[in-house]
Scaffold this active site. Structure first.
Site, short mmCIF file in Angstrom:
data_model
loop_
_atom_site.label_atom_id
_atom_site.label_comp_id
_atom_site.label_asym_id
_atom_site.label_seq_id
_atom_site.Cartn_x
_atom_site.Cartn_y
_atom_site.Cartn_z
N LYS A 1 0.74 -1.16 -0.13
CA LYS A 1 -0.19 0.10 -0.04
C LYS A 1 0.94 1.21 -0.05
CE LYS A 1 -3.79 -0.08 2.36
NZ LYS A 1 -4.76 0.11 3.59
N GLU B 1 -4.48 -11.77 14.01
CA GLU B 1 -4.29 -10.42 13.85
C GLU B 1 -5.25 -9.58 14.01
OE1 GLU B 1 -0.96 -8.99 11.25
OE2 GLU B 1 -2.62 -8.02 10.36
N GLU C 1 10.21 -5.82 3.95
CA GLU C 1 10.36 -7.06 3.53
C GLU C 1 9.90 -6.98 1.82
OE1 GLU C 1 8.57 -7.79 7.66
OE2 GLU C 1 8.33 -6.66 6.10
N GLY D 1 -5.21 -4.84 5.14
CA GLY D 1 -4.54 -6.13 4.42
C GLY D 1 -5.05 -7.20 4.53
N ARG D 2 -5.43 -7.72 5.68
CA ARG D 2 -5.89 -9.18 5.79
C ARG D 2 -7.27 -9.29 5.57
NH1 ARG D 2 -4.94 -6.66 10.46
NH2 ARG D 2 -6.54 -6.51 12.11
N HIS E 1 -3.05 -38.31 10.36
CA HIS E 1 -1.76 -39.25 10.72
C HIS E 1 -0.84 -38.20 11.12
CE1 HIS E 1 -3.17 -42.84 8.42
NE2 HIS E 1 -3.97 -41.93 7.78
N LYS F 1 9.17 -4.56 14.30
CA LYS F 1 9.44 -3.68 13.28
C LYS F 1 10.52 -2.93 13.41
CE LYS F 1 6.27 -3.32 9.96
NZ LYS F 1 4.99 -3.22 9.27
#
Length: 545
Positions: free
Chosen positions: A211, A358, A217, A272-273, A389, A509
């Site tokens: 954005k 979050e 990152e 964002g999410r 399993h 951060k």
């Protein structure tokens, strides 16, 4: 923005009524619930928005659901839902609306915020995405050397990665197989190196999703991608043909070398999410095509309308959210296993981890008051039957109570022999085994030796929801995503927390921003951290020489 002071959750009479109810039925076994009501398996179901939702294997009675609905009502859930759908600034710490529901509003409809209808802007971006996606899919978008684009690499992190990669994997059967899709998010260089190891820069298009176009990152990986492309293509002008941006920062996009004509925007009212239905989904649209992307939006909108209008006791997101509150706050069950019996949904639990944890991983209310109850739950899971399993042993016979969401489809994506019947047999069997278990008496009748009986006894009474859909289509995926989005919002309203900010990710951060120059400095830096961090920095610097 100062919030109107609410009655603390535990002081609500509806909360106290649930505490008393839990004392009364909390130890009742699901075997007894079913024995007392022969019709329970059909009565405790809701079918809406293409999902058959069976909650009969939960440790609840009809009275429990009514009490939970009363708590939701007392928490102002209905007003909160309307506030979200009508563009109120419900993200109070950032002064923003949360209008992800507008991303799937039909053309010509109206979703207002501050007196403006935002739907036309949404469809303007969608149409720009569609034109671009069609051009790439048809081979009309070529790289700097004139070669057709065959590889699309999405660079993002968090919601700019988890949504697109989950949707691509979920709908891979709908994707254009002549195109290769890769996703880079981790700042660990291995992620980028492996994503491009077999790609030709002349045939590769990067989508940089940030954005602000400043996310550390994402921009580190984008810079590496630019260097990788230029090492082969040589000409800086090539960047404009091999990079596009999903961003709102035109100046930074242009500075990077991307033509702002190829910048796809979104808005600060899209978290964002919650953004996979926005321009963040550009890679998804290229993969599955605009028509299928629109079908995914339609599925989400169907769930939106159901959430906004259905009564709480027949409302899928509200039921799901209330059941989560029931176990989290009255049984101290701190996690939920999401178990999709569909291999294409292998990334769905990881997507839900960000969406749920979050959002509701908060320790203060919207008023800034510390909570004195549990909020967000831990979401985790893997596709069935692989998980059977792996970790099902703990769910069945361990000491932790872990409610489960089983997600299954009546029709397979790939019809191969007995595969789907066996898969579905396992869904139904696991939910049944969790609920009813196996008693010592039953084992004795089977001739199991006395010393072995404790090891083979299944307590049961492990709650689960079974969600049955027709088949995994783009619309079905849209419904599922919106279902969990609204479940999160339901719980946030009851817990009185803000689900649309994420201040908890900021401290690490900021500290990383201070530490990185100390790791890279040529001369020994003066360190002022705690003794452990100082020692680790010195050891790392010494090891890297």
């Amino acid at each position: 923005m100062q919030q109107k002071i609410k009655t603390p959750l535990k002081f609500l009479p509806q909360w106290k009524a649930l505490e008393a109810h839990h004392m009364k039925i909390g130890r009742t076994h699901l075997r007894d619930f079913f024995a007392a009501d022969n019709g329970r398996g059909e009565e405790m179901t809701v079918e809406a928005a293409g999902i058959y939702f069976d909650y009969s294997k939960h440790r609840v009675k009809t009275e429990t659901i009514k009490l939970l609905a009363g708590l939701a009502d007392a928490s102002g859930l209905r007003a909160s839902i309307e506030a979200m759908f009508t563009g109120k600034r419900i993200n109070v710490t950032e002064g923003r609306a949360a209008l992800h529901i507008a991303l799937r509003a039909p053309k010509g409809s109206s979703v207002m915020m501050d007196g403006e209808n935002v739907v036309p802007k949404v469809h303007e971006v969608l149409e720009k995405m569609e034109a671009f996606a069609d051009r790439v899919r048809a081979g009309g978008w070529t790289g700097h050397t004139g070669k057709t684009i065959k590889n699309i690499v999405n660079i993002g992190i968090g919601g700019s990665d988890l949504g697109p990669v989950m949707a691509y994997e979920a709908l891979r059967n709908y994707s254009q197989r002549g195109l290769t899709f890769r996703f880079v998010s981790n700042i660990d260089g291995t992620d980028f190196a492996e994503a491009v190891v077999d790609l030709d820069p002349a045939e590769t298009l990067f989508i940089v999703a940030s954005k602000t176009f400043t996310t550390q990152e994402t921009m580190t990986n984008a810079g590496t991608a630019r260097d990788w492309a230029l090492a082969r293509l040589k000409d800086k002008e090539a960047i404009a043909k091999h990079f596009v941006a999903v961003s709102t920062n035109a100046a930074k996009v242009s500075e990077f070398g991307i033509d702002t004509a190829n910048m796809f925007g979104f808005w600060d009212w899209v978290g964002g999410r919650y953004s996979m239905f926005s321009a963040i989904g550009l890679s998804t649209m290229i993969a599955i095509g605009p028509e299928n992307f629109r079908a995914m939006l339609d599925g989400a909108r169907e769930m939106d309308e159901h959430y906004r209008t259905a009564p709480f006791e027949k409302n899928l997101p509200v039921l799901m959210g209330m059941l989560g509150v029931w176990y989290n706050n009255f049984f101290d069950a701190q996690s939920i296993a999401v178990l999709p019996y569909e291999q294409y949904l292998k990334r769905f639990p990881a997507y839900l981890q960000q969406l749920t944890m979050e959002s509701n991983g908060k320790r203060v209310t919207l008023e800034g008051r510390p909570v004195d109850y549990q909020t967000g739950q831990v979401y985790w899971g893997e596709p069935g039957t692989n998980g059977q399993h792996s970790f099902y042993q703990l769910i069945h016979q361990g000491t932790k109570l872990i409610p489960c969401d089983f997600i299954a489809f009546s029709k397979p994506v790939h019809k191969l022999g007995r595969h789907h019947d066996l898969l579905m047999a396992n869904v139904f069997a696991q939910a049944s085994a969790l609920a009813f278990g196996k008693t010592a008496e039953e084992l004795k009748k089977e001739g199991v030796k006395d010393w072995l009986i404790p090891h083979k006894t299944f307590e049961g009474n492990r709650p689960s929801t079974t969600m049955l859909l027709d088949e995994l289509t783009p619309a079905a995926l849209g419904r599922l995503v919106a279902l969990y989005e609204h479940c999160v919002f339901t719980q946030s309203a009851i817990w009185q927390v803000g689900p649309f900010d994420q201040w908890g990710v900021e401290l690490g951060k900021a500290l990383a921003g201070r530490i990185a120059p100390e790791l890279e400095a040529k001369d020994e830096p003066k360190l002022a951290h705690d003794s452990s961090t100082n020692a680790l920095i010195r050891r790392y610097r010494a090891a890297k020489g």
